[in-house]
Design an enzyme around this catalytic site. Structure first.
Site, PDB file in Angstrom:
ATOM      1  N   HIS A 121       0.780  -1.616   0.116  1.00  0.00           N
ATOM      2  CA  HIS A 121      -0.119  -0.136   0.028  1.00  0.00           C
ATOM      3  C   HIS A 121       0.842   1.686  -0.101  1.00  0.00           C
ATOM      4  O   HIS A 121       1.998   1.466   0.275  1.00  0.00           O
ATOM      5  CB  HIS A 121      -0.881   0.135   1.579  1.00  0.00           C
ATOM      6  CG  HIS A 121      -0.224  -0.169   2.658  1.00  0.00           C
ATOM      7  ND1 HIS A 121       0.105   1.310   3.130  1.00  0.00           N
ATOM      8  CD2 HIS A 121       0.136  -1.229   3.167  1.00  0.00           C
ATOM      9  CE1 HIS A 121       0.710   0.735   4.324  1.00  0.00           C
ATOM     10  NE2 HIS A 121       0.505  -0.546   4.747  1.00  0.00           N
ATOM     11  N   ASP A 122       0.489   2.443  -0.701  1.00  0.00           N
ATOM     12  CA  ASP A 122       1.578   4.012  -0.845  1.00  0.00           C
ATOM     13  C   ASP A 122       2.447   3.776  -1.712  1.00  0.00           C
ATOM     14  O   ASP A 122       2.736   4.808  -1.606  1.00  0.00           O
ATOM     15  CB  ASP A 122       0.846   4.226   0.374  1.00  0.00           C
ATOM     16  CG  ASP A 122      -0.562   4.479   0.922  1.00  0.00           C
ATOM     17  OD1 ASP A 122      -1.561   4.967   0.932  1.00  0.00           O
ATOM     18  OD2 ASP A 122      -0.758   3.413   2.500  1.00  0.00           O
ATOM     19  N   GLY A 139       4.950  -1.229   2.453  1.00  0.00           N
ATOM     20  CA  GLY A 139       4.384  -0.076   2.080  1.00  0.00           C
ATOM     21  C   GLY A 139       5.424   1.087   1.828  1.00  0.00           C
ATOM     22  O   GLY A 139       6.123   1.002   2.835  1.00  0.00           O
TER      23      GLY A 139
END
Length: 272
Positions: A121-122, A139
């Site tokens: 994520h991100d 992440g």
């Protein structure tokens, strides 16, 4: 007209561009947007607020846009964006952003995500990034243009990889890698510059020689690191690629800068 296999499931609300093809048993969620010419292979899963640019290929069993592996995530409307002509190979996974970041996982144009690689994520991958098989990104990792990451490498969350860098296979990367750098090992260490990549991308002799001198001054010279940075800035700071390296070093970081030679964790890793 899109070509959708009769066994595929395309939710109402999904937006499909011209010439999209969706293979057997693939699943496309209601908030997915597919650009012109996107190809979705058999059993692939696209979900969440996911935008795939023109000509993206998603091969069988890959998944894009599923929720992040973040215990703080409570279903917020975060998203994934994949740039044009990128290729996501079999069993690769790309998770959408989280509320602890900017809410988006983003891939640039013409990236290649090989089999079983994971983009957490991100993460932000700029253009033409290649992740070889089984690469794992925690992440919030940021990877610059034209970076190659070798197979089986794990990159710690929040690490920055500067553009044109190369990461050797089976490495454990827990610190930021300068632009144009080359590193490998567990834990990874700088071993020089990505000279092959520089030459392939058309960097001239003057630029390469300046980067070599800067690398020696920054990572192999005497004195404190701050003093070496000041000296390289004074002597070579006006050269464009050296200035880019210096700006990368000066930027804020959560993980610290990778240095040449043995890293602090090497002895512990070998003892284990």
């Amino acid at each position: 007209m899109a070509q959708i296999h009769p066994t595929a499931i395309v939710a109402e609300g999904a937006r499909l561009g011209a010439g999209v093809t969706i293979g057997p048993y693939a699943t496309v969620g209601a908030e997915v947007v597919l650009g012109d010419g996107v190809q979705v292979g058999a059993h692939a899963v696209l979900d969440g607020i996911t935008h795939l640019g023109e000509g993206v290929q998603v091969l069988p069993f890959a998944s894009v846009g599923l929720p992040p592996q973040d215990l703080k995530y409570k279903g917020e409307p975060t998203r994934v964006e994949v740039g044009p002509r990128s290729v996501i190979r079999e069993h690769a996974t790309i998770h959408r952003g989280s509320v602890s970041g900017e809410g988006v996982t983003r891939l640039g144009a013409e990236c290649l995500i090989m089999c079983v690689a994971h983009v957490g994520h991100d993460c932000v991958l700029e253009d033409r990034v290649i992740l070889a098989n089984n690469v794992m990104l925690g992440g919030h990792v940021h990877i610059g243009d034209n970076v190659f990451v070798g197979g089986g490498t794990a990159i710690h969350q929040s690490v920055r990889i500067g553009r044109q860098a190369v990461i050797g296979g089976m490495s454990g990367v827990e610190r930021d890698v300068i632009p144009f750098g080359s590193c490998m090992g567990n834990r990874a260490r700088l071993i020089g510059l990505n000279l092959i990549g520089l030459k392939r991308r058309g960097f001239g002799r003057e630029a390469i020689n300046a980067l070599r001198a800067a690398y020696r001054g920054l990572f192999l010279g005497r004195g404190t690191f701050d003093a070496r940075v000041a000296l390289v800035t004074q002597e070579l700071g006006e050269q464009a690629q050296v200035a880019e390296v210096l700006a990368f070093i000066e930027a804020s970081t959560r993980r610290g800068l990778m240095r040449a030679g043995r890293q602090a964790g090497d002895a512990e890793a070998e003892a284990a």
